[in-house]
Design a protein around this motif. Structure first.
Motif, mmCIF file in Angstrom:
data_model
loop_
_atom_site.group_PDB
_atom_site.id
_atom_site.type_symbol
_atom_site.label_atom_id
_atom_site.label_comp_id
_atom_site.label_asym_id
_atom_site.label_seq_id
_atom_site.Cartn_x
_atom_site.Cartn_y
_atom_site.Cartn_z
ATOM 1 N N PRO A 1 0.644 -1.397 0.097
ATOM 2 C CA PRO A 1 0.171 0.129 -0.061
ATOM 3 C C PRO A 1 0.683 1.351 -0.010
ATOM 4 O O PRO A 1 0.385 2.237 -0.236
ATOM 5 N N PHE A 2 1.888 1.228 0.336
ATOM 6 C CA PHE A 2 3.006 2.453 0.362
ATOM 7 C C PHE A 2 3.723 2.761 -0.957
ATOM 8 O O PHE A 2 4.088 1.867 -1.676
ATOM 9 N N GLY A 3 3.763 4.044 -1.194
ATOM 10 C CA GLY A 3 4.154 4.386 -2.606
ATOM 11 C C GLY A 3 5.515 4.638 -2.432
ATOM 12 O O GLY A 3 6.342 4.578 -1.163
ATOM 13 N N GLY A 4 6.399 5.139 -3.516
ATOM 14 C CA GLY A 4 7.587 5.498 -3.508
ATOM 15 C C GLY A 4 8.636 4.183 -3.424
ATOM 16 O O GLY A 4 8.148 2.979 -3.879
ATOM 17 N N ARG A 5 10.047 4.577 -2.955
ATOM 18 C CA ARG A 5 10.682 3.560 -2.991
ATOM 19 C C ARG A 5 10.737 2.497 -1.655
ATOM 20 O O ARG A 5 10.320 2.777 -0.715
ATOM 21 N N ARG A 6 10.444 1.241 -2.123
ATOM 22 C CA ARG A 6 10.188 0.234 -1.073
ATOM 23 C C ARG A 6 11.072 -0.859 -1.359
ATOM 24 O O ARG A 6 11.360 -1.438 -2.359
ATOM 25 N N ALA A 7 11.355 -1.534 0.027
ATOM 26 C CA ALA A 7 12.537 -2.577 -0.020
ATOM 27 C C ALA A 7 12.057 -3.620 1.173
ATOM 28 O O ALA A 7 11.752 -2.999 1.991
ATOM 29 N N ILE A 8 12.090 -4.947 0.548
ATOM 30 C CA ILE A 8 12.134 -5.808 1.732
ATOM 31 C C ILE A 8 13.583 -6.360 1.784
ATOM 32 O O ILE A 8 14.482 -6.738 0.979
ATOM 33 N N ILE A 9 14.150 -6.310 3.352
ATOM 34 C CA ILE A 9 15.336 -7.016 3.581
ATOM 35 C C ILE A 9 14.897 -8.283 4.235
ATOM 36 O O ILE A 9 14.362 -8.013 5.824
ATOM 37 N N VAL A 10 15.366 -9.363 3.827
ATOM 38 C CA VAL A 10 15.026 -10.694 4.458
ATOM 39 C C VAL A 10 16.333 -11.453 5.077
ATOM 40 O O VAL A 10 17.381 -11.230 4.204
ATOM 41 N N LEU A 11 16.372 -11.539 6.117
ATOM 42 C CA LEU A 11 17.565 -12.173 6.621
ATOM 43 C C LEU A 11 17.171 -13.669 7.138
ATOM 44 O O LEU A 11 16.306 -13.851 7.900
ATOM 45 N N SER A 12 17.897 -14.740 6.707
ATOM 46 C CA SER A 12 17.557 -15.919 6.869
ATOM 47 C C SER A 12 18.989 -16.730 6.944
ATOM 48 O O SER A 12 20.172 -16.524 6.371
ATOM 49 N N ASP A 13 18.881 -18.035 7.627
ATOM 50 C CA ASP A 13 20.155 -18.723 7.950
ATOM 51 C C ASP A 13 19.973 -20.126 7.168
ATOM 52 O O ASP A 13 20.692 -21.174 7.535
ATOM 53 N N GLY A 14 18.827 -20.305 6.401
ATOM 54 C CA GLY A 14 18.829 -21.505 5.437
ATOM 55 C C GLY A 14 17.843 -21.392 4.397
ATOM 56 O O GLY A 14 17.725 -20.265 3.784
#
Length: 464
Positions: free
Chosen positions: A190-203
């Motif tokens: 729903p949010f405009g402009g620059r959007r980023a998901i940072i996913v941290l995982s160990d597997g």
């Protein structure tokens, strides 16, 4: 200090797959939110110097943009504007997605449980957010996706949310990695402009269905990498993958690269912390290019961005307003669009010309939601606005809104209405936490647009 920083930065650069020694240019996000409104698109890109760090282009007139066909032909597109460091100026919406599977608590990194190292890095990242226009949301995942905080401007709620992560039980210890990225995309959409998901995982992706049992919520439904890619492409969201430990999901690296993001690996706490900072700092230094997008029959369109002798490509999703797309932009389509626009205009005029009998709030449609607006009469001393079913004005589909997000207080003696919230909102594009409403005020609550209306003859504050 310098001796420590140099190998640290070098380690981040190498783990991210950046090759020093030559300039490069990368499209990081395609934003199609204005496509149906005015036929324009936004492209975010990052230019790197020979050392791999963000750099400035010396002449924006050297930029060219093309629609790229499968047969190799290209059609030049009209660039409307080029803006330097646009994400820093407009703000960035981050969704921090943290692996909370069993291995994150059982395995160690640098002598500490991986979970503790991850929380430390995210906490440091939150403390460094100093742009009032930036938004951050936090979520964790294992067998389930847990939204820990809404995507919102920085507050103590983010720190509290981070500290609320609990050690999972045996049935909660699976890694629904792909499903969680899709759900994170929906939370950020729903949010405009620059959007980023940072996913941290160990597997790797290891869904609950691998236990031989149906998922308690999703049954036998599975999520494949193609579904993740589709979600990121349609919404125009960039994925950044951060690996810790020895087991890496290679499909995750491909998904990050296809979305305009990158992958990183960290083997200690300090490198992990600096990776988060590096992602934020690079996004801040990106450029935004606005261009006129041609009407296309395909849902997915490929574009090519060129600068000097550098070239990069990306795809964007084309929503079609009227059923199936045609083979070309025929006059009949223009007529159909004109008729549809006329009907919408008539409905809007009917809504606005009809005198209101009392003060009211009207929620306007947003994004790809073409549903009718919602109206609520302000007949009570206190009218509650939020996402809760028991709120007086319930707004669905906006994860940024909380239960009892804001209230409108009515002063019977003065005949005035005051909007109050613990969260900042915009009224007529000005940030507020409290505002005395006047007829025609346009309110923005976490991306939801609401208009306040009130009969003039009933207004005691019309001259104020």
């Amino acid at each position: 200090m310098i001796k420590r920083i140099i190998p640290l930065i070098l380690s981040i650069v190498l783990s991210a797959g950046i090759t020093a020694g030559a300039d490069s240019i990368d499209i990081t996000q395609m934003d199609n939110r204005s496509l149906l409104l005015d036929g324009t698109m936004d492209v975010y890109f990052l230019y790197r110097g020979a050392d791999g760090s963000p750099a400035e282009i010396d002449n924006s007139e050297k930029l060219s943009l093309f629609k790229a066909a499968e047969d190799g032909t290209r059609e030049e597109l009209s660039i409307k504007a080029v803006e330097q460091e646009a994400p820093r100026l407009q703000g960035i919406s981050f969704l921090l997605l943290i692996d909370n599977s069993g291995s994150m608590h059982e395995e160690k990194l640098g002598g500490k449980p991986r979970y503790e190292t991850a929380v430390y890095a995210v906490d440091q990242f939150l403390q460094e957010i100093d742009n009032p226009n930036d938004r951050v949301g936090i979520a964790s995942f294992n067998t389930y996706y847990s939204k820990l905080s809404d995507v919102n401007t920085m507050s103590d709620e983010h720190t509290i949310a981070l500290g609320s992560i609990q050690t999972p039980g045996q049935e909660e210890s699976y890694t629904e990695l792909y499903r969680s990225i899709v759900l994170a995309g929906q939370q950020l959409a729903p949010f405009g402009g620059r959007r980023a998901i940072i996913v941290l995982s160990d597997g790797e992706n290891y869904p609950y269905i691998n236990s031989g049992k149906s998922h308690p919520v999703y049954g036998n439904e599975t999520v494949e990498p193609d579904a993740v890619s589709k979600e990121l492409t349609e919404e125009g969201i960039t994925l950044y993958a951060v690996h810790i430990g020895r087991n890496h999901d290679r499909q995750l690296d491909n998904l990050a690269a296809a979305s305009g993001g990158r992958s990183f690996s960290a083997d200690n706490q300090e490198i992990l912390k600096d990776i988060y900072s590096l992602i934020r700092d690079e996004i801040r230094k990106e450029y935004r290019v606005s261009f006129s997008a041609p009407y296309v029959k395909d849902e997915v369109t490929r574009v090519s961005l060129a600068y000097d002798n550098l070239d990069t490509e990306a795809v964007y999703f084309t929503p079609h307003f009227l059923a199936d797309p045609a083979t070309s932009f025929q006059p009949l389509i223009l007529i159909a669009i004109a008729i549809a626009a006329g009907i919408i205009l008539i409905l809007l005029l009917m809504a606005w010309e009809k005198p209101v009998s009392g003060a009211e709030l009207s929620q306007l449609p947003r994004g790809r939601n073409f549903s009718p607006s919602t109206r609520v009469s302000l007949t009570q001393d206190v009218t509650v606005i939020g996402s809760g079913n028991n709120d007086d004005m319930t707004i669905a589909g906006n994860p940024g809104l909380k239960t009892r997000h804001a209230t409108v207080n009515y002063d019977k003696q003065e005949g005035t209405y005051t909007l109050i919230s613990d969260n900042e909102f915009r009224v007529n594009n000005k940030l507020k936490r409290q505002h005395r409403l006047r007829s025609g005020d346009v309110i923005d609550l976490e991306g939801t647009t609401i208009v306040f209306d009130k009969p003039m003859e009933d207004s005691k504050d019309k001259k104020s």
